[in-house]
Design a protein around this motif. Structure first.
Motif, PDB file in Angstrom:
ATOM      1  N   UNK A   5      -9.190 -12.659  10.526  1.00 29.24           N
ATOM      2  CA  UNK A   5      -8.122 -12.442  11.484  1.00 29.24           C
ATOM      3  C   UNK A   5      -8.570 -11.538  12.629  1.00 29.24           C
ATOM      4  N   UNK A   6      -7.623 -11.263  13.486  1.00 34.23           N
ATOM      5  CA  UNK A   6      -7.911 -10.432  14.656  1.00 34.23           C
ATOM      6  C   UNK A   6      -7.994  -8.964  14.242  1.00 34.23           C
ATOM      7  N   UNK A   7      -8.608  -8.128  15.099  1.00 33.52           N
ATOM      8  CA  UNK A   7      -8.674  -6.683  14.770  1.00 33.52           C
ATOM      9  C   UNK A   7      -7.294  -6.060  14.603  1.00 33.52           C
ATOM     10  N   UNK A   8      -6.290  -6.489  15.383  1.00 37.67           N
ATOM     11  CA  UNK A   8      -4.936  -5.942  15.254  1.00 37.67           C
ATOM     12  C   UNK A   8      -4.349  -6.289  13.891  1.00 37.67           C
ATOM     13  N   UNK A   9      -4.558  -7.529  13.469  1.00 40.34           N
ATOM     14  CA  UNK A   9      -4.038  -7.959  12.173  1.00 40.34           C
ATOM     15  C   UNK A   9      -4.680  -7.148  11.045  1.00 40.34           C
ATOM     16  N   UNK A  10      -5.991  -6.965  11.107  1.00 41.31           N
ATOM     17  CA  UNK A  10      -6.687  -6.198  10.066  1.00 41.31           C
ATOM     18  C   UNK A  10      -6.202  -4.752  10.032  1.00 41.31           C
ATOM     19  N   UNK A  16      -0.575  -1.140   5.963  1.00 41.22           N
ATOM     20  CA  UNK A  16       0.352  -1.514   4.891  1.00 41.22           C
ATOM     21  C   UNK A  16      -0.222  -1.171   3.520  1.00 41.22           C
ATOM     22  N   UNK A  17      -1.495  -1.411   3.343  1.00 43.19           N
ATOM     23  CA  UNK A  17      -2.147  -1.106   2.061  1.00 43.19           C
ATOM     24  C   UNK A  17      -2.154   0.404   1.814  1.00 43.19           C
ATOM     25  N   UNK A  20       1.341   1.456   0.773  1.00 38.34           N
ATOM     26  CA  UNK A  20       1.616   1.038  -0.600  1.00 38.34           C
ATOM     27  C   UNK A  20       0.957   1.985  -1.599  1.00 38.34           C
ATOM     28  N   UNK A  21      -0.284   2.348  -1.349  1.00 37.94           N
ATOM     29  CA  UNK A  21      -0.989   3.271  -2.245  1.00 37.94           C
ATOM     30  C   UNK A  21      -0.338   4.650  -2.247  1.00 37.94           C
ATOM     31  N   UNK A  22       0.105   5.105  -1.076  1.00 31.07           N
ATOM     32  CA  UNK A  22       0.772   6.408  -0.973  1.00 31.07           C
ATOM     33  C   UNK A  22       2.074   6.407  -1.773  1.00 31.07           C
ATOM     34  N   UNK A  23       2.848   5.320  -1.688  1.00 31.50           N
ATOM     35  CA  UNK A  23       4.088   5.216  -2.454  1.00 31.50           C
ATOM     36  C   UNK A  23       3.807   5.252  -3.955  1.00 31.50           C
TER      37      UNK A  23
END
Length: 163
Positions: A5-10, A16-17, A20-23
């Motif tokens: 994907x594009x750099x923005x998508x990555x 988001x990851x 999720x890990x922080x939560x």
């Protein structure tokens, strides 16, 4: 084709990851602890208990993730589906069909058949339907027949002598 994907998508995916890990790190005590019944109903014990096929009784190797399989193959799954479909319609899954099959069995030639068969053989030899490579075998077989004929002609006395 191997692009992620594009750099923005990555970057969005990384963010988001991390969230999720922080939560997960913040709320391990807040999660409700499942009781033993819930563990037994959906845990590794249940996964290892499903080891035989529901149709053929063959072994199933359960995967570590995904749905717990009931059948060992697609064939068994389809047969089970056919059986349940037939049961719901009120019909039997297997229908026996009787039919008469006639198989022609060649009979051993009788004394009346030999004249016609030897005539057919002579015609096929004249027409070239018998290969040249088969002629020595025919010659040996006919010599055996002639020896038997001469022996029988001497014994009975009624048959003409073939020389």
């Amino acid at each position: 084709m191997g692009t992620s994907g594009t750099p923005e998508y990555r970057a969005r995916r990384r963010a988001r990851e991390q969230q999720r890990r922080e939560r997960q790190r913040r709320t391990p005590e807040e999660r409700p602890r499942p009781d033993r019944a819930a563990l037994a109903a959906d845990g590794p014990e249940r996964r290892t208990a499903a080891t035989t096929c529901g149709w053929c009784g063959g072994p199933i190797t359960p995967r570590s993730r995904g749905p717990i399989p009931k059948w060992c193959s697609a064939t068994c799954r389809h047969r089970a589906w056919e059986q349940s479909r037939a049961a719901t319609s009120g019909r039997a899954a297997v229908q026996v069909v009787e039919r008469r099959v006639e198989v022609r069995v060649p009979l051993q030639p009788t004394r009346r058949d030999w004249l016609r068969l030897l005539g057919d053989l002579a015609g096929q030899l004249d027409d070239g339907h018998v290969y040249d490579r088969d002629l020595p075998a025919f010659g040996r077989a006919l010599e055996t027949v002639l020896r038997s004929y001469r022996r029988r002609a001497r014994w009975s006395g009624g048959a003409p002598d073939l020389t």
